[in-house]
Design an enzyme around this catalytic site. Structure first.
Site, short mmCIF file in Angstrom:
data_model
loop_
_atom_site.label_atom_id
_atom_site.label_comp_id
_atom_site.label_asym_id
_atom_site.label_seq_id
_atom_site.Cartn_x
_atom_site.Cartn_y
_atom_site.Cartn_z
N ASP A 6 0.83 -1.20 0.00
CA ASP A 6 0.00 0.00 0.00
C ASP A 6 0.87 1.26 0.00
O ASP A 6 0.36 2.37 -0.06
CB ASP A 6 -1.02 0.00 1.15
CG ASP A 6 -0.38 -0.03 2.52
OD1 ASP A 6 0.85 -0.18 2.61
OD2 ASP A 6 -1.13 0.11 3.53
N SER A 7 2.20 1.05 -0.01
CA SER A 7 3.10 2.18 -0.27
C SER A 7 2.83 2.77 -1.65
O SER A 7 3.33 3.85 -1.98
CB SER A 7 4.57 1.73 -0.17
OG SER A 7 4.78 0.53 -0.88
N LYS A 30 -1.19 -9.33 3.22
CA LYS A 30 -0.43 -8.86 4.38
C LYS A 30 -1.29 -7.84 5.09
O LYS A 30 -1.97 -7.04 4.43
CB LYS A 30 0.89 -8.24 3.94
CG LYS A 30 1.62 -7.52 5.07
CD LYS A 30 3.04 -7.17 4.70
CE LYS A 30 3.24 -5.85 4.01
NZ LYS A 30 2.80 -4.67 4.78
N GLU A 71 9.16 -3.89 10.58
CA GLU A 71 9.52 -2.60 9.97
C GLU A 71 10.03 -1.62 11.04
O GLU A 71 9.38 -1.43 12.08
CB GLU A 71 8.28 -1.99 9.27
CG GLU A 71 8.56 -0.59 8.72
CD GLU A 71 7.58 -0.11 7.68
OE1 GLU A 71 6.64 -0.84 7.33
OE2 GLU A 71 7.76 1.04 7.20
N ASP A 127 -1.09 -6.04 0.05
CA ASP A 127 -1.44 -5.40 1.32
C ASP A 127 -2.93 -5.17 1.41
O ASP A 127 -3.55 -4.70 0.44
CB ASP A 127 -0.76 -4.01 1.39
CG ASP A 127 0.52 -4.03 2.20
OD1 ASP A 127 0.66 -4.89 3.09
OD2 ASP A 127 1.37 -3.16 1.93
N GLU A 167 -1.40 -5.19 8.80
CA GLU A 167 -0.62 -4.60 9.88
C GLU A 167 -1.28 -4.83 11.24
O GLU A 167 -2.49 -4.69 11.37
CB GLU A 167 -0.48 -3.08 9.66
CG GLU A 167 0.26 -2.72 8.40
CD GLU A 167 0.42 -1.21 8.21
OE1 GLU A 167 0.08 -0.43 9.13
OE2 GLU A 167 0.88 -0.81 7.12
O1 KIV Z 1 3.62 -1.18 1.54
C1 KIV Z 1 4.83 -1.44 1.67
O2 KIV Z 1 5.65 -1.05 0.85
C2 KIV Z 1 5.25 -2.21 2.83
C3 KIV Z 1 6.71 -2.34 3.16
C4 KIV Z 1 6.93 -3.15 4.36
C5 KIV Z 1 7.58 -2.85 2.10
O3 KIV Z 1 4.42 -2.71 3.52
#
Ligand code: KIV
Length: 258
Positions: free
Chosen positions: A46-47, A113, A182, A85, A115
């Site tokens: 999600d970056s 993934k 992270e 993400d 958080e």
């Molecule tokens: O969204 C992202 O880029 C991440 C990093 C940990 C690579 O979650």
């Protein structure tokens, strides 16, 4: 529910593979190049909120964005594990987590993934019960930037250390395949890595994780306006683009090309 493209075996391999090498991708050509370069995990991170859309953080990223970029990356992936993400507020309840994770798998992700630690255990449990592979994410959590106010290293205080260690164990026990650490103090990342059976994948977390992940733009120098302290650019795509544009501009001004 895992669609045809899912490769659960690759998750099992993660536990034994020597060092995991993971990078983000947001589009077809990048994902295809990473796949052809035998990268273990390609993360549709999600970056992309910052790297593709120019937002200041990840909190404006929507499911629609993640689905579209997962489709693009999935078209370029044959070998690597493709993880997407789950964006901000897409997994507040177990029900929403399941609905949204299924959409990401339908778009071509092999797993998701998300958080968090103890606060997301029920959601992760639901995903895993539904055969959706999950990678956890501890330490600095970019989706919490509004509460955190600024990016900071985690694991400096005893309470942070205890919380991260406890959460890592909880994530392992609920069945995540790996944990991203992270911006975590190196000694804590080492300690967590040694205490787990599942692999840790570090970003700004020292040298002792079982693998490393980076934002692709940080290693190719295509986002020169902000480079995190732990990022090492291996080339400068931004400069190459500037040079190419300048050469093209000159060629259009050169009357011999008319
Ligand atoms: O969204 C992202 O880029 C991440 C990093 C940990 C690579 O979650």
């Amino acid at each position: 529910m895992i669609p045809n493209k899912a490769k659960p075996d690759s998750f099992i391999d993660l536990k034994t593979s020597s060092r995991i090498c993971a990078l983000t991708a947001y589009d077809y050509p990048t994902a295809r190049i990473l796949d052809e370069s035998s990268i273990d995990i390609i993360l549709v991170g999600d970056s992309l909120g910052m790297m593709v859309f120019g937002h200041t953080d990840t909190t404006k990223v929507t499911m629609e964005m993640m689905i579209n970029h997962t489709i693009a990356c999935s078209n370029g992936v044959k070998q690597s594990l493709l993880i997407t993400d789950m964006p901000y507020r897409s997994y507040e309840t177990s029900e929403s987590a399941l609905t949204n994770a299924k959409l990401l798998l339908e778009a071509g992700a092999h797993g998701v993934k998300l958080e968090g630690g103890s606060n997301v255990i029920p959601q992760i449990k639901t995903l895993i019960q539904n055969n959706i592979p999950v990678i956890g994410h501890l330490g600095f959590l970019p989706q919490s930037i509004k509460e955190e106010k600024y990016y900071k290293k985690k694991g400096k205080t005893e309470s942070e250390k205890m919380e991260i260690k406890r959460d890592a164990k909880l994530l392992q026990d609920v069945g995540v395949s790996a944990i991203i650490l992270e911006s975590v103090e190196s000694d804590l990342a080492k300690n967590v890595t040694e205490s787990l059976k599942i692999p840790t994948i570090g970003i700004g977390a020292g040298d002792f994780c079982n693998g490393e992940i980076r934002v692709i733009n940080d290693i190719i120098g295509s986002y020169p306006w902000f480079i995190p302290p732990f990022a090492k650019p291996y080339c400068s795509i931004a400069q190459d683009i500037r040079d190419a544009v300048s050469a093209f501009r000159s060629s259009t001004l050169d009357e011999t090309n008319l």
